[in-house]
Design a protein around this motif. Structure first.
Motif, mmCIF file in Angstrom:
data_model
loop_
_atom_site.group_PDB
_atom_site.id
_atom_site.type_symbol
_atom_site.label_atom_id
_atom_site.label_comp_id
_atom_site.label_asym_id
_atom_site.label_seq_id
_atom_site.Cartn_x
_atom_site.Cartn_y
_atom_site.Cartn_z
ATOM 1 N N SER A 105 41.018 38.151 22.538
ATOM 2 C CA SER A 105 40.129 39.605 23.053
ATOM 3 C C SER A 105 39.582 39.655 24.261
ATOM 4 O O SER A 105 40.306 40.425 24.339
ATOM 5 C CB SER A 105 39.892 39.700 21.459
ATOM 6 N N VAL A 106 39.410 39.022 24.928
ATOM 7 C CA VAL A 106 39.595 38.869 26.518
ATOM 8 C C VAL A 106 40.606 39.266 27.045
ATOM 9 O O VAL A 106 39.616 39.721 27.725
ATOM 10 C CB VAL A 106 38.288 37.418 26.494
ATOM 11 N N LEU A 107 41.103 38.313 26.414
ATOM 12 C CA LEU A 107 42.067 38.591 27.764
ATOM 13 C C LEU A 107 42.950 40.112 27.973
ATOM 14 O O LEU A 107 43.414 40.049 28.873
ATOM 15 C CB LEU A 107 43.556 37.210 27.771
ATOM 16 N N ALA A 108 42.533 40.196 26.642
ATOM 17 C CA ALA A 108 43.569 41.913 26.775
ATOM 18 C C ALA A 108 42.860 42.874 27.196
ATOM 19 O O ALA A 108 42.928 43.620 27.689
ATOM 20 C CB ALA A 108 43.733 42.399 24.800
ATOM 21 N N GLU A 109 41.169 42.819 27.678
ATOM 22 C CA GLU A 109 40.152 43.354 28.045
ATOM 23 C C GLU A 109 40.843 43.372 29.297
ATOM 24 O O GLU A 109 40.254 43.742 30.323
ATOM 25 C CB GLU A 109 38.814 43.152 27.704
ATOM 26 N N LEU A 110 40.938 42.106 29.774
ATOM 27 C CA LEU A 110 40.824 41.735 31.447
ATOM 28 C C LEU A 110 42.057 42.654 31.981
ATOM 29 O O LEU A 110 42.709 41.748 33.429
ATOM 30 C CB LEU A 110 40.990 40.276 31.817
ATOM 31 N N ASN A 111 43.366 42.547 31.221
ATOM 32 C CA ASN A 111 44.612 42.784 31.581
ATOM 33 C C ASN A 111 45.071 43.154 33.006
ATOM 34 O O ASN A 111 45.130 43.736 33.755
ATOM 35 C CB ASN A 111 45.628 43.292 29.992
ATOM 36 N N PRO A 112 44.054 44.908 32.135
ATOM 37 C CA PRO A 112 44.023 46.247 34.443
ATOM 38 C C PRO A 112 43.593 45.762 34.793
ATOM 39 O O PRO A 112 43.648 45.753 35.951
ATOM 40 C CB PRO A 112 43.431 47.063 33.313
ATOM 41 N N ILE A 113 42.805 44.347 34.915
ATOM 42 C CA ILE A 113 42.374 43.629 35.853
ATOM 43 C C ILE A 113 42.838 43.426 37.061
ATOM 44 O O ILE A 113 43.086 43.063 37.980
ATOM 45 C CB ILE A 113 40.628 43.028 36.109
ATOM 46 N N ILE A 114 43.674 42.398 36.073
ATOM 47 C CA ILE A 114 44.478 41.054 36.456
ATOM 48 C C ILE A 114 45.669 42.189 36.997
ATOM 49 O O ILE A 114 46.276 41.692 38.179
ATOM 50 C CB ILE A 114 45.138 40.390 35.641
ATOM 51 N N ASP A 115 46.552 43.255 36.277
ATOM 52 C CA ASP A 115 47.011 44.017 36.928
ATOM 53 C C ASP A 115 46.956 44.356 38.664
ATOM 54 O O ASP A 115 47.458 44.318 39.457
ATOM 55 C CB ASP A 115 47.731 45.258 36.380
ATOM 56 N N LYS A 116 45.898 44.450 38.537
ATOM 57 C CA LYS A 116 45.502 45.310 39.817
ATOM 58 C C LYS A 116 44.704 44.346 40.356
ATOM 59 O O LYS A 116 45.677 44.224 42.211
ATOM 60 C CB LYS A 116 43.524 45.916 39.429
ATOM 61 N N ALA A 117 44.995 43.043 40.315
ATOM 62 C CA ALA A 117 44.190 41.556 40.850
ATOM 63 C C ALA A 117 45.681 41.460 42.119
ATOM 64 O O ALA A 117 46.269 41.089 42.433
ATOM 65 C CB ALA A 117 43.724 40.538 40.766
ATOM 66 N N THR A 118 47.017 41.414 41.384
ATOM 67 C CA THR A 118 48.387 41.687 41.559
ATOM 68 C C THR A 118 48.650 42.824 42.712
ATOM 69 O O THR A 118 49.137 41.988 43.808
ATOM 70 C CB THR A 118 49.629 41.695 40.750
ATOM 71 N N GLN A 119 48.411 44.111 42.299
ATOM 72 C CA GLN A 119 48.670 45.193 42.871
ATOM 73 C C GLN A 119 48.270 45.158 44.692
ATOM 74 O O GLN A 119 48.873 45.187 45.423
ATOM 75 C CB GLN A 119 48.278 46.151 42.841
ATOM 76 N N VAL A 120 46.719 44.068 45.041
ATOM 77 C CA VAL A 120 45.788 44.064 45.786
ATOM 78 C C VAL A 120 46.973 42.709 47.163
ATOM 79 O O VAL A 120 46.913 43.351 47.682
ATOM 80 C CB VAL A 120 44.568 43.763 45.032
ATOM 81 N N ILE A 121 47.335 41.691 45.741
ATOM 82 C CA ILE A 121 47.398 40.575 47.132
ATOM 83 C C ILE A 121 49.141 41.495 47.290
ATOM 84 O O ILE A 121 49.500 40.778 48.346
ATOM 85 C CB ILE A 121 47.492 39.843 45.987
ATOM 86 N N ASN A 122 49.642 42.324 46.585
ATOM 87 C CA ASN A 122 50.978 42.727 46.919
ATOM 88 C C ASN A 122 50.778 43.408 48.090
ATOM 89 O O ASN A 122 52.060 43.218 49.321
ATOM 90 C CB ASN A 122 51.791 43.277 45.996
ATOM 91 N N ASP A 123 49.776 44.581 48.219
ATOM 92 C CA ASP A 123 49.664 45.631 48.896
ATOM 93 C C ASP A 123 48.981 44.726 50.682
ATOM 94 O O ASP A 123 49.374 45.460 51.496
ATOM 95 C CB ASP A 123 48.627 46.556 48.307
ATOM 96 N N SER A 124 48.868 43.673 50.500
ATOM 97 C CA SER A 124 48.588 43.107 51.672
ATOM 98 C C SER A 124 49.381 42.654 52.359
ATOM 99 O O SER A 124 48.329 42.336 53.895
ATOM 100 C CB SER A 124 47.112 42.165 51.131
ATOM 101 N N GLN A 125 50.105 42.045 51.996
ATOM 102 C CA GLN A 125 51.649 41.278 52.433
ATOM 103 C C GLN A 125 50.470 40.357 53.687
ATOM 104 O O GLN A 125 50.534 39.555 54.201
ATOM 105 C CB GLN A 125 51.635 42.746 53.293
#
Length: 319
Positions: A105-125
């Protein structure tokens, strides 16, 4: 992740968007439904702090009492938009390497934040960040979505929510291995060892004994609506001390040189299995023993400080 940050992220998910609103008391009840027990004053302080940061666009309607709270925009995404690269890497590394330590249940809540973290890493190059994410790996790791992963997250979810569950548990009865169905497994704690996690629990209201059951000996887990029953004076650390749930200490072949051993030093006073004393030279004896590298053995070495020279193993000499 700190308890405070996890609580505020959960609180952000519970706050509605305008024109809807919820009071601090209503938000406290929603946190309790998520398994987070906090006082009303703590919720009020969290709301005021989140609003004062200016990152969440969180506002309160003070035209009537009690005040209602709402987001002007998507508060959780607004928080994620300010995520620095370091935090993004920490969240992504945690998700890749240790996400199975949290309930589903906690993992499900954090999924949007994890997706954003992945995007931040990719965008940082960032070459450094990319190299880190590719080259830092923890093994072994269950395959995502496997029955083992689902079983583990369900067991952790039961402990997180404070709910009993039914399951089949592997038992050995008169030398025969059988799987028995238990309808009221009462989760109390989890101990993670080298050979995998172990659940501390009772298995029946009629049996107060606390068992340590490896996750791999539990299957067909189904949550119930019955709340967990907490035994009086229950302590995970106390159980670990009393039941020996610690990892087995490594057995080593110890060789040492003891100077001026004295008459009191006999083979039966040396820790370990099959200790042996032989003459090394006129002033010293050589001791050999098969012993577990345990706190008791370390205390013996400390008591012999200045008298014993460690000859083997090399790893013990280095320490």
């Amino acid at each position: 992740m700190s308890k405070k940050l996890l609580r505020q992220l959960t609180l952000a998910r519970c706050v509605p968007y305008r024109p809807y609103k919820l009071t601090a008391r209503q938000l406290q009840e929603k946190l309790e439904e998520e398994g987070i027990q906090v006082s009303l004053r703590t919720v009020q302080r969290d709301l005021e702090e989140m609003s004062g940061m200016g990152l969440f666009d969180l506002t309160s309607d003070d035209r009537s009492k009690p005040h209602g709270w709402c987001f002007e925009r998507n508060g959780l995404n607004d928080f994620a938009n300010f995520m620095p690269l370091g935090l993004a890497m920490a969240l992504k590394t945690w998700n890749d390497q240790a996400a199975d330590l949290l309930p589903a249940s906690v993992l499900a809540e954090l999924n949007p934040i994890i997706d954003k973290a992945t995007q931040v890493i990719n965008d940082s190059q960032s070459e450094l960040a990319s190299r880190w994410m590719e080259n830092v790996v923890q093994l072994p790791k269950p395959f995502p979505g496997s029955p083992e992963m689902r079983r583990a997250t369900t067991i952790r979810d039961a402990l997180w929510r404070g709910r009993k569950f039914s399951a089949e548990i592997k038992r050995v009865i008169k030398g025969r291995t059988v799987w028995l169905r238990y309808e009221q497994v009462n989760p109390l704690g989890i101990v993670t060892r080298k050979d995998g996690p172990m659940l501390l629990c009772t298995v029946s209201d009629m049996d107060p004994k606390i068992y340590g059951i490896p996750f791999e000996h539990i299957k067909e887990v189904e949550l119930t609506s019955r709340p967990v029953t907490q035994p009086r004076e229950f302590s995970v650390n106390k159980l670990i001390r009393e039941k020996g749930y610690q990892e087995e200490a490594e057995t080593i072949h110890f060789v040492g040189r003891i100077t001026n051993p004295g008459r009191a030093l006999l083979e039966e006073t040396i820790p370990g299995h099959n200790p042996r004393l032989t003459r090394y030279d006129k002033q010293s004896m050589m001791v050999e023993t098969e012993v577990k590298d345990s706190p008791e053995f370390r205390r013996w070495l400390t008591d012999m400080a200045g008298k014993v020279e460690i000859l083997a193993p090399e790893s013990l000499k280095n320490r």
